[in-house]
Design an enzyme around this catalytic site. Structure first.
Site, PDB file in Angstrom:
ATOM      1  N   TYR A  62      18.256 -23.732  28.567  1.00  0.00           N
ATOM      2  CA  TYR A  62      18.171 -24.220  27.192  1.00  0.00           C
ATOM      3  C   TYR A  62      17.360 -25.511  27.194  1.00  0.00           C
ATOM      4  CZ  TYR A  62      22.072 -21.011  26.180  1.00  0.00           C
ATOM      5  OH  TYR A  62      22.886 -19.914  26.039  1.00  0.00           O
ATOM      6  N   PRO A 208      28.018 -14.768  18.115  1.00  0.00           N
ATOM      7  CA  PRO A 208      29.115 -14.129  17.387  1.00  0.00           C
ATOM      8  C   PRO A 208      28.907 -14.092  15.877  1.00  0.00           C
ATOM      9  CG  PRO A 208      29.750 -16.350  18.010  1.00  0.00           C
ATOM     10  CD  PRO A 208      28.424 -16.075  18.685  1.00  0.00           C
ATOM     11  N   LEU A 209      27.968 -14.897  15.389  1.00  0.00           N
ATOM     12  CA  LEU A 209      27.668 -14.901  13.953  1.00  0.00           C
ATOM     13  C   LEU A 209      26.362 -14.165  13.648  1.00  0.00           C
ATOM     14  CD1 LEU A 209      28.682 -18.575  13.076  1.00  0.00           C
ATOM     15  CD2 LEU A 209      30.082 -16.502  13.015  1.00  0.00           C
TER      16      LEU A 209
END
Length: 254
Positions: A62, A208-209
């Protein structure tokens, strides 16, 4: 502080069942620093010190490297209750470019880099970010196992794996967690979540969204509840770059 959705045992520690994914705390294409470093820092502080989130998920890729550095600058020295999970095994060559790279020497160098950036002697939980098809899977897992024996990794996880790969890795290590993509919008991996439950393995769904699609019009709470209802071993890691949005999300769960 009471965790927003209860707790789960993960990597030998009792942590908040809803964690924080940090992929969005970078620039466009998961590359470089976030546009507002101050907001990113505030989000990390609020997550831990205001909202009771004690599971922070990151990766050396990241940025690359920038989020691990940010976590250290904001949260170090780390509270005893805080679990920081990172991932190794992904090569970044530019924005939105992701290449699995599981050569043992690269994995070893990546772990050493994460230790330095996070300012720790041992990684709480280290995932193999991806199975590199060019390298035997057990060679990749075995490298992390060797680092675990050396005291540089406490617990080993797997990311984006099948049930067969979980079983294969389990011949060498205790699989502490599995992190796969799962949401109400993309429910194709529920079988793996169920399998992990039978094996006593925490299942950590990323995105998860639905990359934000399920967060519209107050839908985030419903999307997370759908995941939490799949099994007591499920521990989602929603991500955001907005401290205000994080507060709304935690409030809706509470």
């Amino acid at each position: 502080m009471k965790p927003p959705a209860g707790t789960i045992t993960l990597a030998g520690r009792q942590v908040s069942r809803v964690g924080l994914g940090t992929m969005r705390l970078t620039g466009p294409g998961t590359w470089g620093d976030p546009a507002d470093v101050g907001a990113a820092a505030a989000l990390l502080r609020d997550a831990v010190h205001e909202h009771g989130i004690t599971h922070i998920d990151t990766a050396d890729s990241y940025g690359p490297h920038t989020v691990e550095q940010l976590i250290r600058s904001v949260l170090h020295p780390y509270p005893d209750r805080l679990l920081i999970a990172t991932k190794v095994g992904m090569l970044r060559t530019g924005p939105n470019e992701w290449t699995p790279h599981g050569h043992p020497a690269y994995l070893r160098a990546s772990v050493e880099g994460s230790l330095r950036r996070l300012g720790v002697d041992c990684l709480d939980l280290c995932y193999l970010h991806r199975n590199d098809p060019r390298v035997p899977f057990l060679d990749q897992v075995g490298t992390l196992a060797s680092l675990q024996e050396e005291g540089k990794i406490a617990h080993i996880g797997l990311s984006k794996v099948s049930t067969a790969e979980i079983d294969l890795a389990a011949t060498l290590v205790t699989v502490a967690a599995v992190q796969n993509k799962l949401s109400e919008a993309q429910p194709n991996d529920t079988r793996t979540a169920e399998y992990c439950e039978t094996q006593g393995i925490p299942y950590v769904p990323y995105a998860p969204l639905g990359a934000g699609a399920l967060a519209q019009d107050g839908g985030a709470s419903k999307a997370l509840r759908w995941l939490l209802d799949l099994g007591e071993n499920v521990a989602p890691i929603p991500g955001t770059s907005s401290p205000a949005h994080l507060g709304e999300l935690v409030g809706s769960l509470s």
